[in-house]
Design a protein around this motif. Structure first.
Motif, mmCIF file in Angstrom:
data_model
loop_
_atom_site.group_PDB
_atom_site.id
_atom_site.type_symbol
_atom_site.label_atom_id
_atom_site.label_comp_id
_atom_site.label_asym_id
_atom_site.label_seq_id
_atom_site.Cartn_x
_atom_site.Cartn_y
_atom_site.Cartn_z
ATOM 1 N N SER A 191 0.835 -1.200 0.000
ATOM 2 C CA SER A 191 0.000 0.000 0.000
ATOM 3 C C SER A 191 0.866 1.244 0.000
ATOM 4 O O SER A 191 0.579 2.228 -0.674
ATOM 5 C CB SER A 191 -0.897 0.043 1.225
ATOM 6 O OG SER A 191 -1.447 -1.200 1.450
ATOM 7 N N ARG A 192 1.951 1.171 0.792
ATOM 8 C CA ARG A 192 2.829 2.336 0.868
ATOM 9 C C ARG A 192 3.427 2.608 -0.507
ATOM 10 O O ARG A 192 3.543 3.756 -0.924
ATOM 11 C CB ARG A 192 3.926 2.069 1.896
ATOM 12 C CG ARG A 192 4.617 3.311 2.373
ATOM 13 C CD ARG A 192 5.489 3.019 3.566
ATOM 14 N NE ARG A 192 4.756 3.050 4.809
ATOM 15 C CZ ARG A 192 4.836 2.105 5.753
ATOM 16 N NH1 ARG A 192 5.609 1.060 5.564
ATOM 17 N NH2 ARG A 192 4.150 2.216 6.849
ATOM 18 N N LEU A 193 3.753 1.543 -1.226
ATOM 19 C CA LEU A 193 4.358 1.695 -2.557
ATOM 20 C C LEU A 193 3.404 2.373 -3.536
ATOM 21 O O LEU A 193 3.840 3.110 -4.412
ATOM 22 C CB LEU A 193 4.771 0.330 -3.112
ATOM 23 C CG LEU A 193 6.060 -0.228 -2.522
ATOM 24 C CD1 LEU A 193 6.312 -1.611 -3.071
ATOM 25 C CD2 LEU A 193 7.238 0.692 -2.829
ATOM 26 N N VAL A 194 2.103 2.113 -3.400
ATOM 27 C CA VAL A 194 1.167 2.762 -4.330
ATOM 28 C C VAL A 194 0.651 4.086 -3.776
ATOM 29 O O VAL A 194 -0.301 4.648 -4.288
ATOM 30 C CB VAL A 194 -0.027 1.855 -4.705
ATOM 31 C CG1 VAL A 194 0.446 0.652 -5.483
ATOM 32 C CG2 VAL A 194 -0.797 1.432 -3.472
ATOM 33 N N GLY A 195 1.273 4.558 -2.700
ATOM 34 C CA GLY A 195 0.983 5.919 -2.263
ATOM 35 C C GLY A 195 -0.064 6.065 -1.179
ATOM 36 O O GLY A 195 -0.543 7.160 -0.929
ATOM 37 N N VAL A 196 -0.423 4.947 -0.516
ATOM 38 C CA VAL A 196 -1.358 5.071 0.598
ATOM 39 C C VAL A 196 -0.579 5.485 1.845
ATOM 40 O O VAL A 196 0.484 4.938 2.116
ATOM 41 C CB VAL A 196 -2.059 3.716 0.869
ATOM 42 C CG1 VAL A 196 -2.923 3.802 2.117
ATOM 43 C CG2 VAL A 196 -2.875 3.304 -0.328
ATOM 44 N N ARG A 197 -1.109 6.467 2.576
ATOM 45 C CA ARG A 197 -0.411 6.870 3.808
ATOM 46 C C ARG A 197 -0.852 5.945 4.931
ATOM 47 O O ARG A 197 -1.819 6.214 5.635
ATOM 48 C CB ARG A 197 -0.701 8.325 4.106
ATOM 49 C CG ARG A 197 -0.241 9.196 2.951
ATOM 50 C CD ARG A 197 -0.529 10.632 3.207
ATOM 51 N NE ARG A 197 0.267 11.160 4.321
ATOM 52 C CZ ARG A 197 0.232 12.429 4.664
ATOM 53 N NH1 ARG A 197 -0.537 13.277 4.037
ATOM 54 N NH2 ARG A 197 0.976 12.854 5.653
ATOM 55 N N VAL A 198 -0.114 4.842 5.042
ATOM 56 C CA VAL A 198 -0.537 3.742 5.906
ATOM 57 C C VAL A 198 -0.727 4.187 7.356
ATOM 58 O O VAL A 198 -1.714 3.847 8.009
ATOM 59 C CB VAL A 198 0.491 2.594 5.829
ATOM 60 C CG1 VAL A 198 0.161 1.516 6.852
ATOM 61 C CG2 VAL A 198 0.496 2.002 4.439
#
Lengths: 300, 337
Positions: free
Chosen positions: A183-190
């Motif tokens: 998720s972090r890789l696709v830009g979600v601010r985990v």
């Protein structure tokens, strides 16, 4: 001797059970939300709900209507949940799971202590949200309060489901729960998604607290502790991974507890919870990840 | 070779220091406070037991308070109903709780993680209700009062106790008894952890699949850990009953299970020396937070904040800190040149 079985009583007790279960379900879903994103059971969930209920009580005390206070409290709880996550959970985000669990236990004491400090420990009461007049359905008298409670809890959970299913933010937070790194890789601010989860859980907990309190004649700072126990049991029964399971599990538990308490004399009120837990344990031995949980698959 | 003897010397030194602290600690605190220390010893024994299960075998238990109840009630029932001398009931209390520990370990063969936690949690929550329900044996809500119901069996009733020719106050006796058993328990736990069983425990904790594939019996290992942990909890509960001279359902609520878990995590799971600090934390923090302010609710607030702060500062507990502090020393001793 002719045994007369009273269907009316069965129907009424079932509805009361569903109403209790519905309240537990909202708290159970709150537990599941946090469990899915962090793998932690939030022991402070019940106390956070209690705190929210006291805020609602203060608002009502200052002249707001029940429903005005209800929605305002939900907003405050959401903000409070986010703030708590930022303040105490974020620093231990990378610590072992049990460390985070202990932090939530610490939070339990903090919230409970704070509530007793702010609002002195005398008992209070909230006005009834619904009319106490019974309603007649097919010859059986049901209380409007019970039906209303079921309706509100289901509506709250349904709204949450809509949010997770149909909004981009909901999708992002589901993604963060499933796979943090991807998720972090696709830009979600985990990290913020965790805070969002805590905020939603706090808001949902607030709903359950505000539904529990009016049903009690009076409440004090400890009134959510039994609810938390039932909610935890309901969530485990449904499978900790699944909000749907938590709702069904809690409602089943509500009916089970109420019917056992009513029909088995030996159990009475004292042994209700132990017997219900024993039944859950039996279910878990057959289905070790709850009714709707996923079996954990791990790569070696 | 020289390094090895240096290592042995270091261990002997530590052992001597521990024994010295054990022997002389009561001289530096008042008679009244040695009772508090004895209470900390009870927590210590229970926490070491929980650490064997949770820290080394990876099985979570929220039910250790209830296992302590089994031990405490075994002691109380033997004293009150069977007129046993209180201290002689300790081994039997350990055995009884060990058997119960084995039984609640059985679901662990099917369940893992939080689902297992629910099984132990169910046990902890049910315990006070069960104790009230079976009042013939347990005295119901009133509990069993050792001092009133069987005064002749209580050690130190006259105010002093004579052990091996040494006469001491009852509080000092309780201190020496509890921490003496605690030290033995600690030594046994240390030997277990270092030995074959300790290795199988850790293997199960780290990967069940890997452990099973090298021939470790998962069922045997897990139930053994539960039983062992139960023995510690039972002994702790028994000592608690002897110290309080009373047991009732309110002594063994779910909160007790939670406190033991807090102590184990604060002390540092997977570290034995840290358990002393965990026990002292659980015993003394409530008093300390009352000192901050006794206003309604404030002690709990301070207590909770302290728990959170410790966890943020020491995510792996005091044991993690001890390991980090000792590392320069131990690596120098054990690393080959």
């Amino acid at each position: 001797m002719l045994l007369v079985f009273d269907w009316t009583q069965l129907a009424q007790q079932t509805v009361i059970g569903l109403a209790n279960g519905g309240v537990w379900a909202t708290l159970a879903v709150a537990l599941v939300l946090i469990y899915r994103s962090t793998g932690v059971v939030n022991f402070a969930q019940g106390e956070m709900a209690m705190f929210a209920t006291f805020i609602a009580w203060s608002l009502v005390h200052h002249g707001l209507s029940y429903w005005g206070a209800f929605f305002l409290t939900i907003a405050i709880s959401f903000a409070g949940g986010v703030a708590l996550e930022r303040a105490v959970i974020r620093p231990v985000e990378r610590a072992p799971v049990l460390t985070v669990v202990i932090v939530t236990i610490g939070l339990f004491f903090v919230v409970n202590g704070a509530a007793r400090w702010i609002w002195t420990p005398e008992t209070r009461s909230l006005p009834n949200a619904f009319s106490t007049r019974p309603i007649d359905i097919a010859g059986v008298a049901f209380s409007i309060q019970d039906l209303g409670t079921i309706g509100v809890s289901l509506a709250a959970v349904a709204l949450l489901w809509l949010f997770f299913r149909f909004t981009k933010l909901g999708l992002a937070s589901r993604a963060a729960a499933v796979n943090r790194d991807a998720s972090r890789l696709v830009g979600v601010r985990v990290s913020w998604m965790l805070a969002l989860g805590w905020g939603l859980a706090a808001a949902l907990g607030g709903v359950s607290g505000m539904l529990t309190a009016p049903a009690l004649a009076s409440f004090d700072q400890n009134f959510m502790q039994p609810v938390l126990l039932y909610a935890f049991a309901g969530a485990v029964l449904g499978g900790l991974e699944s909000p749907f399971g938590a709702v069904v599990g809690s409602m089943l538990l509500g009916v089970l507890v109420n019917l056992i308490g009513t029909y088995v004399d030996w159990v009475g009120t004292e042994l209700r919870l132990p017997v219900a837990l024993a039944v859950i344990l039996g279910v878990l031995l057959v289905k070790p990840s709850g009714l709707w949980g996923r079996a954990a698959v791990s790569r070696v | 070779m020289r390094r090895r003897s240096l290592g042995i010397a270091l261990w002997l030194l530590i052992a001597a220091a521990v024994l010295a602290v054990y022997a002389f600690a009561p001289r530096f605190v008042s008679d009244f406070h040695s009772r508090d220390l004895a209470r900390a010893g009870v927590f210590f024994i229970a926490i070491v037991g929980l650490n064997l299960l949770t820290g080394y075998t990876g099985q979570i238990s929220l039910g250790h308070g209830a296992l302590m109840a089994v031990g405490g009630y075994t002691t109380a029932a033997l004293v009150v109903h069977e007129h046993w001398r209180d201290v002689w009931t300790i081994p039997l209390a350990g055995v009884a709780a060990g058997i119960v520990g084995f039984l609640i370990g059985l679901p662990a063969l099917r369940l893992s993680g939080l689902y297992l936690a629910l099984a132990t949690f169910a046990f902890a929550v049910a315990m006070p209700s069960l104790l009230r329900k079976f009042s013939g044996l347990t005295g119901g809500g009133e509990g069993l009062r050792l001092l009133e119901q069987a005064p002749l069996q209580v050690t130190g009733l006259g105010g002093t106790v004579t052990v091996f020719g040494h006469s001491m106050t009852q509080n000092h006796f309780l201190y020496y008894l509890t921490w003496g058993i605690g030290l033995i328990g600690f030594l046994v736990a240390w030997l277990i952890v270092r030995g074959r069983f300790g290795r199988t425990f850790r293997a199960v904790r780290d990967s069940e699949v890997a452990a099973a594939s090298v021939g470790i019996g998962l069922a045997r290992t897990k139930t053994l850990a539960f039983a062992l942990s139960g023995v510690y909890a039972g002994v702790a509960g028994s000592l608690l009953a002897i110290q309080d001279e009373i047991v009732n359902p309110l002594t063994f609520t779910f909160l007790l299970s939670i406190l033991i878990l807090v102590g184990a995590v604060v002390g540092g799971l997977g570290s034995l020396p840290g358990m002393v600090l965990g026990a002292l934390f659980v015993q003394y923090l409530p008093d300390l937070s009352t000192r901050v302010s006794s206003a309604q609710g404030v002690p709990d607030l301070v207590y909770g904040l302290a728990i959170i702060l410790v966890m943020i500062l020491l995510p792996t507990g005091a044991g993690g800190l001890l390991k980090r502090l000792a590392r320069p020393l131990t690596t120098r001793l054990y690393l080959r040149p």
